[in-house]
Design a protein around this motif. Structure first.
Motif, PDB file in Angstrom:
ATOM      1  N   THR A   1      34.596  20.165  -1.813  1.00 26.06           N
ATOM      2  CA  THR A   1      33.622  19.655  -2.850  1.00 26.06           C
ATOM      3  C   THR A   1      32.472  19.202  -2.186  1.00 26.06           C
ATOM      4  N   ILE A   2      32.394  18.490  -0.941  1.00 21.51           N
ATOM      5  CA  ILE A   2      31.206  17.923  -0.441  1.00 21.51           C
ATOM      6  C   ILE A   2      30.297  19.212  -0.058  1.00 21.51           C
ATOM      7  N   LEU A   3      30.799  20.182   0.630  1.00 23.73           N
ATOM      8  CA  LEU A   3      29.846  21.444   1.048  1.00 23.73           C
ATOM      9  C   LEU A   3      29.291  21.919  -0.502  1.00 23.73           C
ATOM     10  N   GLN A   4      30.042  22.155  -1.453  1.00 24.16           N
ATOM     11  CA  GLN A   4      29.462  22.654  -2.639  1.00 24.16           C
ATOM     12  C   GLN A   4      28.488  21.772  -3.142  1.00 24.16           C
ATOM     13  N   ALA A   5      28.550  20.593  -3.168  1.00 19.77           N
ATOM     14  CA  ALA A   5      27.569  19.589  -3.678  1.00 19.77           C
ATOM     15  C   ALA A   5      26.213  19.634  -2.795  1.00 19.77           C
ATOM     16  N   MET A   6      26.436  19.993  -1.681  1.00 16.07           N
ATOM     17  CA  MET A   6      25.121  20.134  -0.780  1.00 16.07           C
ATOM     18  C   MET A   6      24.569  21.428  -1.030  1.00 16.07           C
ATOM     19  N   ILE A   7      25.418  22.534  -1.357  1.00 13.06           N
ATOM     20  CA  ILE A   7      24.724  23.797  -1.683  1.00 13.06           C
ATOM     21  C   ILE A   7      24.193  23.718  -2.977  1.00 13.06           C
ATOM     22  N   ASP A   8      24.580  23.012  -4.027  1.00 12.36           N
ATOM     23  CA  ASP A   8      24.030  22.540  -5.151  1.00 12.36           C
ATOM     24  C   ASP A   8      22.720  22.096  -5.128  1.00 12.36           C
ATOM     25  N   SER A   9      22.671  21.115  -4.348  1.00 13.78           N
ATOM     26  CA  SER A   9      21.347  20.279  -4.027  1.00 13.78           C
ATOM     27  C   SER A   9      20.483  21.387  -3.431  1.00 13.78           C
ATOM     28  N   MET A  10      20.654  22.165  -2.479  1.00  7.70           N
ATOM     29  CA  MET A  10      19.870  22.932  -1.735  1.00  7.70           C
ATOM     30  C   MET A  10      19.295  23.978  -2.930  1.00  7.70           C
TER      31      MET A  10
ATOM     32  N   SER B   1      21.627  21.049   7.312  1.00  9.04           N
ATOM     33  CA  SER B   1      22.283  21.346   8.400  1.00  9.04           C
ATOM     34  C   SER B   1      22.848  20.424   8.815  1.00  9.04           C
ATOM     35  N   LYS B   2      22.459  19.323   9.188  1.00 10.91           N
ATOM     36  CA  LYS B   2      23.201  18.061   9.816  1.00 10.91           C
ATOM     37  C   LYS B   2      24.294  17.713   8.945  1.00 10.91           C
ATOM     38  N   GLY B   3      24.294  17.641   7.686  1.00  9.53           N
ATOM     39  CA  GLY B   3      25.569  17.662   6.779  1.00  9.53           C
ATOM     40  C   GLY B   3      26.651  18.400   7.020  1.00  9.53           C
ATOM     41  N   VAL B   4      26.336  19.719   7.255  1.00 11.02           N
ATOM     42  CA  VAL B   4      27.298  20.996   7.432  1.00 11.02           C
ATOM     43  C   VAL B   4      27.952  20.712   8.910  1.00 11.02           C
TER      44      VAL B   4
ATOM     45  N   SER C   1      34.362  28.430   5.452  1.00  9.03           N
ATOM     46  CA  SER C   1      33.121  28.167   5.072  1.00  9.03           C
ATOM     47  C   SER C   1      31.882  29.060   4.662  1.00  9.03           C
ATOM     48  N   SER C   2      32.199  30.249   4.853  1.00 10.89           N
ATOM     49  CA  SER C   2      31.219  31.405   4.663  1.00 10.89           C
ATOM     50  C   SER C   2      31.905  32.220   3.595  1.00 10.89           C
ATOM     51  N   THR C   3      32.098  31.712   2.594  1.00  9.38           N
ATOM     52  CA  THR C   3      32.663  32.579   1.323  1.00  9.38           C
ATOM     53  C   THR C   3      32.059  33.991   1.102  1.00  9.38           C
ATOM     54  N   LEU C   4      30.678  33.822   1.456  1.00 11.43           N
ATOM     55  CA  LEU C   4      29.817  35.030   0.947  1.00 11.43           C
ATOM     56  C   LEU C   4      29.511  36.000   1.873  1.00 11.43           C
ATOM     57  N   GLY C   5      30.245  35.626   3.247  1.00 15.92           N
ATOM     58  CA  GLY C   5      30.079  36.593   4.296  1.00 15.92           C
ATOM     59  C   GLY C   5      28.971  36.485   5.307  1.00 15.92           C
ATOM     60  N   THR C   6      28.563  37.523   6.108  1.00 19.53           N
ATOM     61  CA  THR C   6      27.484  37.422   7.034  1.00 19.53           C
ATOM     62  C   THR C   6      26.113  38.079   6.614  1.00 19.53           C
ATOM     63  N   CYS C   7      24.850  37.166   6.711  1.00 16.07           N
ATOM     64  CA  CYS C   7      23.771  37.871   6.619  1.00 16.07           C
ATOM     65  C   CYS C   7      23.068  37.865   7.944  1.00 16.07           C
ATOM     66  N   LEU C   8      22.448  39.042   7.749  1.00 14.09           N
ATOM     67  CA  LEU C   8      21.670  39.261   9.085  1.00 14.09           C
ATOM     68  C   LEU C   8      20.267  39.407   8.654  1.00 14.09           C
ATOM     69  N   ILE C   9      19.274  38.681   9.412  1.00 13.32           N
ATOM     70  CA  ILE C   9      17.968  38.586   8.946  1.00 13.32           C
ATOM     71  C   ILE C   9      17.196  38.686   9.985  1.00 13.32           C
ATOM     72  N   GLY C  10      16.065  39.434   9.840  1.00 17.83           N
ATOM     73  CA  GLY C  10      15.111  39.804  10.969  1.00 17.83           C
ATOM     74  C   GLY C  10      13.680  39.980  10.430  1.00 17.83           C
ATOM     75  N   THR C  11      12.813  39.810  10.871  1.00 15.69           N
ATOM     76  CA  THR C  11      11.294  40.245  10.728  1.00 15.69           C
ATOM     77  C   THR C  11      11.231  41.724  11.190  1.00 15.69           C
ATOM     78  N   VAL C  12      10.763  42.625  10.328  1.00 17.16           N
ATOM     79  CA  VAL C  12      10.742  43.980  10.705  1.00 17.16           C
ATOM     80  C   VAL C  12       9.786  44.281  11.895  1.00 17.16           C
ATOM     81  N   GLU C  13      10.004  45.549  12.642  1.00 14.20           N
ATOM     82  CA  GLU C  13       9.227  46.005  13.537  1.00 14.20           C
ATOM     83  C   GLU C  13       7.514  45.818  13.749  1.00 14.20           C
ATOM     84  N   GLY C  14       7.111  45.286  14.591  1.00 14.51           N
ATOM     85  CA  GLY C  14       5.664  45.318  14.752  1.00 14.51           C
ATOM     86  C   GLY C  14       5.239  43.826  14.022  1.00 14.51           C
TER      87      GLY C  14
END
Length: 210
Positions: free
Chosen positions: A35-44, A69-72, A84-97
């Motif tokens: 409930t707390i986690l969802q509240a923070m997600i909603d706030s973000m 982040s501090k709350g989590v 905690s990660s109901t949505l799975g893993t996200c890989l993120i990166g800035t492309v080559e160059g």
């Protein structure tokens, strides 16, 4: 005002020093972790909407993300078995160059606060590196490619097309960055596009749940 409402208000105000204590107080009063986690997600989500609408700017957004982040961190030991990660893993990166990372870092924070486990591959990430990361990380549901330079658009196209051609499945590919448009995302075969960090979190959830 309930403790959870206080958590939400302080998170939206970017009060990173106050949020962990309030989260702990909410727990002590018997509030459910999810409930707390969802509240923070909603706030973000609210913060993201305000950012997209131009009501707040990058510094405020970063402060709210830091508070989240501090709350989590307080909740993490209590989040059992990967719920905690109901949505799975996200890989993120800035492309080559491309060595820009401020936009990418903002998007990473927003996507993490939306409920993903985020693996940040950094900057100057080749198509091969994206593909290797998909293979070694568990439950990858989203790959986010960022680019700030017009000159790196071909590298973004190559990354998206090689990831799509890799034979790996189970995830969506999202792109973003200053020169990127919805038309370009469609042209290179990306599954989604977001113009800024606030809408990136919304789009990420839409793509994964679709």
């Amino acid at each position: 005002m309930s403790k959870i409402e206080e958590v939400k208000a302080m998170l939206e105000a970017g009060k990173a020093k106050l949020v962990p204590g309030l989260v702990q107080e909410a727990l002590d009063e018997g509030a459910e972790v999810q409930t707390i986690l969802q509240a923070m997600i909603d706030s973000m989500g609210v913060v993201g909407d305000r950012f997209s609408a131009g009501e707040i700017y990058v510094p405020e957004m970063l402060m709210a993300a830091k508070a989240m982040s501090k709350g989590v961190d307080v909740l993490k030991p209590l989040l059992t078995g990967g719920t905690s990660s109901t949505l799975g893993t996200c890989l993120i990166g800035t492309v080559e160059g491309d060595l820009h990372d401020i936009g990418k870092n903002l998007v990473a924070m927003m996507i993490e606060s939306a409920g993903f486990d985020v693996v940040d591959l950094g900057v100057d990430v080749s198509a091969t590196k994206f593909i290797e990361a998909i293979k070694v990380n568990k439950n990858v549901t989203l790959v986010a490619c960022s680019g700030l330079l017009t000159t790196t658009m071909p590298a973004m196209k190559q990354s998206v097309q090689e990831i799509k051609a890799s034979g790996l499945t189970g995830f969506k590919v999202m792109v973003g960055g200053a020169p990127v448009t919805q038309e370009y995302a469609n042209e290179i075969g990306a599954d989604g596009f977001a113009p800024d960090a606030g809408s990136a979190a919304v789009k990420a959830k839409e793509l994964v749940k679709a």
